[in-house]
Design a protein around this motif. Structure first.
Motif, PDB file in Angstrom:
ATOM      1  N   LYS A  91      16.015 -22.726  63.058  1.00 18.02           N
ATOM      2  CA  LYS A  91      14.806 -21.995  62.652  1.00 18.02           C
ATOM      3  C   LYS A  91      13.555 -22.641  63.221  1.00 18.02           C
ATOM      4  N   LEU A  92      13.497 -23.958  63.193  1.00 20.35           N
ATOM      5  CA  LEU A  92      12.336 -24.646  63.753  1.00 20.35           C
ATOM      6  C   LEU A  92      12.203 -24.351  65.245  1.00 20.35           C
ATOM      7  N   TRP A  93      13.331 -24.380  65.943  1.00 19.13           N
ATOM      8  CA  TRP A  93      13.328 -24.099  67.379  1.00 19.13           C
ATOM      9  C   TRP A  93      12.897 -22.657  67.653  1.00 19.13           C
ATOM     10  N   ARG A  94      13.468 -21.719  66.881  1.00 25.93           N
ATOM     11  CA  ARG A  94      13.147 -20.299  67.072  1.00 25.93           C
ATOM     12  C   ARG A  94      11.679 -20.012  66.767  1.00 25.93           C
ATOM     13  N   LEU A  95      11.185 -20.542  65.665  1.00 25.36           N
ATOM     14  CA  LEU A  95       9.792 -20.294  65.298  1.00 25.36           C
ATOM     15  C   LEU A  95       8.842 -20.906  66.319  1.00 25.36           C
ATOM     16  N   SER A  96       9.228 -22.054  66.863  1.00 25.14           N
ATOM     17  CA  SER A  96       8.407 -22.665  67.901  1.00 25.14           C
ATOM     18  C   SER A  96       8.361 -21.774  69.141  1.00 25.14           C
ATOM     19  N   LEU A  97       9.516 -21.244  69.539  1.00 25.06           N
ATOM     20  CA  LEU A  97       9.545 -20.340  70.690  1.00 25.06           C
ATOM     21  C   LEU A  97       8.735 -19.077  70.431  1.00 25.06           C
ATOM     22  N   MET A  98       8.728 -18.617  69.186  1.00 24.02           N
ATOM     23  CA  MET A  98       8.003 -17.395  68.827  1.00 24.02           C
ATOM     24  C   MET A  98       6.505 -17.636  68.634  1.00 24.02           C
ATOM     25  N   GLY A  99       6.082 -18.884  68.753  1.00 18.90           N
ATOM     26  CA  GLY A  99       4.670 -19.190  68.592  1.00 18.90           C
ATOM     27  C   GLY A  99       4.160 -19.035  67.175  1.00 18.90           C
ATOM     28  N   TRP A 146       9.527 -23.214  52.469  1.00 24.21           N
ATOM     29  CA  TRP A 146       8.589 -23.460  53.562  1.00 24.21           C
ATOM     30  C   TRP A 146       8.638 -22.340  54.595  1.00 24.21           C
ATOM     31  N   PHE A 147       9.838 -21.915  54.972  1.00 22.69           N
ATOM     32  CA  PHE A 147       9.965 -20.829  55.941  1.00 22.69           C
ATOM     33  C   PHE A 147       9.393 -19.527  55.381  1.00 22.69           C
ATOM     34  N   ASP A 148       9.582 -19.298  54.071  1.00 21.00           N
ATOM     35  CA  ASP A 148       8.990 -18.115  53.444  1.00 21.00           C
ATOM     36  C   ASP A 148       7.463 -18.159  53.520  1.00 21.00           C
ATOM     37  N   SER A 149       6.902 -19.350  53.340  1.00 21.96           N
ATOM     38  CA  SER A 149       5.438 -19.469  53.421  1.00 21.96           C
ATOM     39  C   SER A 149       4.945 -19.194  54.839  1.00 21.96           C
ATOM     40  N   ILE A 150       5.733 -19.567  55.841  1.00 23.56           N
ATOM     41  CA  ILE A 150       5.370 -19.264  57.232  1.00 23.56           C
ATOM     42  C   ILE A 150       5.381 -17.757  57.448  1.00 23.56           C
ATOM     43  N   ASN A 151       6.391 -17.075  56.899  1.00 26.03           N
ATOM     44  CA  ASN A 151       6.450 -15.619  57.019  1.00 26.03           C
ATOM     45  C   ASN A 151       5.269 -14.949  56.328  1.00 26.03           C
ATOM     46  N   ASP A 152       4.904 -15.479  55.159  1.00 28.12           N
ATOM     47  CA  ASP A 152       3.749 -14.915  54.451  1.00 28.12           C
ATOM     48  C   ASP A 152       2.474 -15.086  55.274  1.00 28.12           C
ATOM     49  N   ARG A 153       2.325 -16.240  55.908  1.00 24.36           N
ATOM     50  CA  ARG A 153       1.159 -16.492  56.746  1.00 24.36           C
ATOM     51  C   ARG A 153       1.148 -15.550  57.947  1.00 24.36           C
ATOM     52  N   LEU A 154       2.312 -15.341  58.543  1.00 19.24           N
ATOM     53  CA  LEU A 154       2.394 -14.425  59.675  1.00 19.24           C
ATOM     54  C   LEU A 154       2.031 -13.005  59.249  1.00 19.24           C
ATOM     55  N   ALA A 155       2.536 -12.569  58.102  1.00 14.17           N
ATOM     56  CA  ALA A 155       2.220 -11.221  57.616  1.00 14.17           C
ATOM     57  C   ALA A 155       0.718 -11.055  57.407  1.00 14.17           C
ATOM     58  N   HIS A 156       0.093 -12.091  56.846  1.00  9.11           N
ATOM     59  CA  HIS A 156      -1.361 -12.041  56.648  1.00  9.11           C
ATOM     60  C   HIS A 156      -2.092 -11.965  57.985  1.00  9.11           C
ATOM     61  N   ASP A 157      -1.654 -12.768  58.941  1.00  9.78           N
ATOM     62  CA  ASP A 157      -2.307 -12.771  60.248  1.00  9.78           C
ATOM     63  C   ASP A 157      -2.115 -11.435  60.962  1.00  9.78           C
ATOM     64  N   PHE A 158      -0.918 -10.858  60.876  1.00 11.80           N
ATOM     65  CA  PHE A 158      -0.682  -9.562  61.499  1.00 11.80           C
ATOM     66  C   PHE A 158      -1.646  -8.518  60.945  1.00 11.80           C
ATOM     67  N   ASP A 159      -1.766  -8.498  59.633  1.00 12.79           N
ATOM     68  CA  ASP A 159      -2.646  -7.517  58.994  1.00 12.79           C
ATOM     69  C   ASP A 159      -4.101  -7.740  59.391  1.00 12.79           C
TER      70      ASP A 159
END
Length: 205
Positions: A32-40, A179-192
């Motif tokens: 997950k760390l590797w994938r999220l890093s690749l996804m920026g 922690w990964f859920d919090s990253i997803n929440d942050r991404l959702a906020h940024d997308f919006d």
């Protein structure tokens, strides 16, 4: 290696299962760390700069700056910019929402497996303990009046090993999942936030 195998055999099949779950948990976290890093997932400067350009009316420049970028935020921002130029406002918002949902699905891949491990690891440990306690008390019953309290105590602590091991796997799995859920929440906020700034500007233009 022989000592490790002997230790695992003390806990029985449940301890072997928990050991397997621990290896899978570590692999999932690293993956997950590797994938999220690749996804920026932790990079947003380029998309912020592109959105600022877009809001200043530099549409071509904003799109060009993101053309080669494949990060999660860049995907959503590019979709919003392109949709705002080619679609009616409502359709543009729907298209951006579709792309954002797909990006969030990509970011959340693997989390269900981590959640499952966090749930079942303590249960497997508890099952191992219950089975171990049954064996210990059966041995006590068979020994009758010649029961050795030290042997019973040894059987009990061996049985309790699996509960401790299950919790030792579940705790870091739960922490990583949160922690990964919090990253997803942050991404959702940024997308919006980013999409709203683009689509609002598009409507005004």
């Amino acid at each position: 290696m022989t000592d490790i195998i002997a230790f695992l055999n003390v806990g029985g099949p449940a301890l072997w299962v928990i050991t397997g779950l621990s290896v899978i948990t570590l692999g999932l976290i690293l993956w997950k760390l590797w994938r999220l890093s690749l996804m920026g997932a932790w990079r947003r400067d380029a998309t912020e700069a592109a959105v600022d350009q877009w809001q200043r009316g530099q549409h071509d420049s904003a799109l060009s700056s993101l053309r080669q970028r494949t990060g999660l935020r860049a995907r959503v921002v590019k979709a919003a910019m392109q949709a705002s130029q080619t679609l009616p406002p409502e359709d543009a918002r729907d298209e951006t929402t579709r792309v954002a949902r797909g990006a969030l699905m990509d970011a959340g891949s693997g989390l269900r497996a981590l959640d499952l491990i966090a749930t079942i690891a303590p249960l497997v440990g508890l099952l191992g303990t219950v089975l171990g306690m049954i064996d210990a008390f059966q041995a006590l019953q068979d020994s009758g009046a010649r029961a050795d309290p030290s042997a019973l105590a040894g059987g009990i602590w061996e049985a309790l090993l699996t509960t401790a091991a299950g919790m030792a796997v579940a705790i870091p799995a739960s922490m990583a999942l949160s922690w990964f859920d919090s990253i997803n929440d942050r991404l959702a906020h940024d997308f919006d936030d980013l999409a709203t700034r683009i689509l609002t500007k598009g409507k005004q233009g």
